[in-house]
Design a protein around this motif. Structure first.
Motif, PDB file in Angstrom:
ATOM      1  N   ILE A   1       8.622   2.488  -8.409  1.00  0.00           N
ATOM      2  CA  ILE A   1       7.529   1.615  -7.963  1.00  0.00           C
ATOM      3  C   ILE A   1       8.095   0.365  -7.298  1.00  0.00           C
ATOM      4  CG2 ILE A   1       5.639   0.143  -8.776  1.00  0.00           C
ATOM      5  CD1 ILE A   1       5.088   2.332 -10.900  1.00  0.00           C
ATOM      6  N   ALA A   2       9.162  -0.230  -7.849  1.00  0.00           N
ATOM      7  CA  ALA A   2       9.789  -1.409  -7.240  1.00  0.00           C
ATOM      8  C   ALA A   2      10.369  -1.074  -5.878  1.00  0.00           C
ATOM      9  CB  ALA A   2      10.878  -1.962  -8.162  1.00  0.00           C
ATOM     10  N   LEU A   3      10.955   0.109  -5.732  1.00  0.00           N
ATOM     11  CA  LEU A   3      11.487   0.523  -4.434  1.00  0.00           C
ATOM     12  C   LEU A   3      10.369   0.692  -3.412  1.00  0.00           C
ATOM     13  CD1 LEU A   3      13.974   1.408  -2.806  1.00  0.00           C
ATOM     14  CD2 LEU A   3      13.561   3.733  -3.628  1.00  0.00           C
ATOM     15  N   ILE A   4       9.259   1.274  -3.818  1.00  0.00           N
ATOM     16  CA  ILE A   4       8.112   1.419  -2.912  1.00  0.00           C
ATOM     17  C   ILE A   4       7.571   0.047  -2.526  1.00  0.00           C
ATOM     18  CG2 ILE A   4       5.724   2.236  -2.777  1.00  0.00           C
ATOM     19  CD1 ILE A   4       6.652   4.644  -4.510  1.00  0.00           C
ATOM     20  N   ILE A   5       7.486  -0.863  -3.487  1.00  0.00           N
ATOM     21  CA  ILE A   5       7.013  -2.222  -3.192  1.00  0.00           C
ATOM     22  C   ILE A   5       7.952  -2.895  -2.200  1.00  0.00           C
ATOM     23  CG2 ILE A   5       6.727  -4.531  -4.195  1.00  0.00           C
ATOM     24  CD1 ILE A   5       5.579  -3.138  -6.672  1.00  0.00           C
ATOM     25  N   TYR A   6       9.268  -2.718  -2.369  1.00  0.00           N
ATOM     26  CA  TYR A   6      10.217  -3.318  -1.426  1.00  0.00           C
ATOM     27  C   TYR A   6      10.006  -2.770  -0.023  1.00  0.00           C
ATOM     28  CZ  TYR A   6      14.336  -4.157   1.298  1.00  0.00           C
ATOM     29  OH  TYR A   6      15.163  -4.514   2.329  1.00  0.00           O
ATOM     30  N   VAL A   7       9.847  -1.458   0.105  1.00  0.00           N
ATOM     31  CA  VAL A   7       9.676  -0.852   1.426  1.00  0.00           C
ATOM     32  C   VAL A   7       8.382  -1.340   2.077  1.00  0.00           C
ATOM     33  CG1 VAL A   7       9.295   1.338   2.618  1.00  0.00           C
ATOM     34  CG2 VAL A   7      11.103   1.150   0.914  1.00  0.00           C
ATOM     35  N   VAL A   8       7.327  -1.560   1.288  1.00  0.00           N
ATOM     36  CA  VAL A   8       6.053  -2.028   1.847  1.00  0.00           C
ATOM     37  C   VAL A   8       6.117  -3.510   2.210  1.00  0.00           C
ATOM     38  CG1 VAL A   8       3.633  -2.445   1.250  1.00  0.00           C
ATOM     39  CG2 VAL A   8       4.678  -0.259   0.688  1.00  0.00           C
ATOM     40  N   ILE A   9       6.751  -4.318   1.361  1.00  0.00           N
ATOM     41  CA  ILE A   9       6.748  -5.772   1.556  1.00  0.00           C
ATOM     42  C   ILE A   9       7.792  -6.248   2.562  1.00  0.00           C
ATOM     43  CG2 ILE A   9       7.257  -7.954   0.359  1.00  0.00           C
ATOM     44  CD1 ILE A   9       5.846  -6.928  -2.015  1.00  0.00           C
ATOM     45  N   ARG A  10       8.889  -5.532   2.726  1.00  0.00           N
ATOM     46  CA  ARG A  10       9.979  -6.022   3.577  1.00  0.00           C
ATOM     47  C   ARG A  10       9.485  -6.337   4.983  1.00  0.00           C
ATOM     48  NH1 ARG A  10      13.490  -0.671   5.106  1.00  0.00           N
ATOM     49  NH2 ARG A  10      11.786   0.390   6.157  1.00  0.00           N
ATOM     50  N   SER A  11      10.166  -7.269   5.624  1.00  0.00           N
ATOM     51  CA  SER A  11       9.763  -7.656   6.979  1.00  0.00           C
ATOM     52  C   SER A  11      10.122  -6.545   7.952  1.00  0.00           C
ATOM     53  CB  SER A  11      10.452  -8.958   7.377  1.00  0.00           C
ATOM     54  OG  SER A  11      11.851  -8.787   7.345  1.00  0.00           O
ATOM     55  N   ASP A  12       9.383  -6.484   9.055  1.00  0.00           N
ATOM     56  CA  ASP A  12       9.589  -5.423  10.026  1.00  0.00           C
ATOM     57  C   ASP A  12      10.749  -5.698  10.976  1.00  0.00           C
ATOM     58  OD1 ASP A  12       7.521  -3.981   8.979  1.00  0.00           O
ATOM     59  OD2 ASP A  12       6.032  -4.852  10.319  1.00  0.00           O
TER      60      ASP A  12
END
Length: 111
Positions: free
Chosen positions: A84-95
């Motif tokens: 879940i933390a990895l998914i959150i990182y992928v969603v939140i990270r800047s483009d």
């Protein structure tokens, strides 16, 4: 319960010790080997994902150390929360990454 040779009633501490030693009396060689192999595989996957998160976060100028420790720690200790933390990182990270070429067509010397 196994009868004792002196036929006296067992005290509470002796009963607890007898029950605590049951796991040591079974043949757990194969189970322990599977546990160690599973732990090693989980550790290698965690190191690989932590390395990717660190490299990706440093390219995107995020707090790479915080993200790496958070994702790797959760992934190793609590794998579902780590995913879940990895998914959150992928969603939140800047483009935008710091090493991407600019949009005006000019390419930097790094590319």
């Amino acid at each position: 319960m196994v009868p004792h040779p002196n036929d006296r009633p067992l005290e509470a501490g002796e009963i607890m010790l007898e029950h605590a030693l049951y796991p040591l009396q079974t043949d757990t060689g194969d189970l322990m080997m599977y546990f160690l192999i599973g732990t090693l595989v989980l550790l290698l996957i965690t190191i690989g994902i932590a390395y990717w998160v660190y490299k990706d976060a440093s390219k995107r100028e995020n707090n790479e150390l915080l993200w790496t420790i958070g994702v790797a720690g959760l992934l190793f200790l609590f794998p579902p929360l780590g995913i879940i933390a990895l998914i959150i990182y992928v969603v939140i990270r800047s483009d935008v990454t710091s090493s991407e070429p600019s949009q005006d067509g000019a390419v930097s010397s790094e590319w």
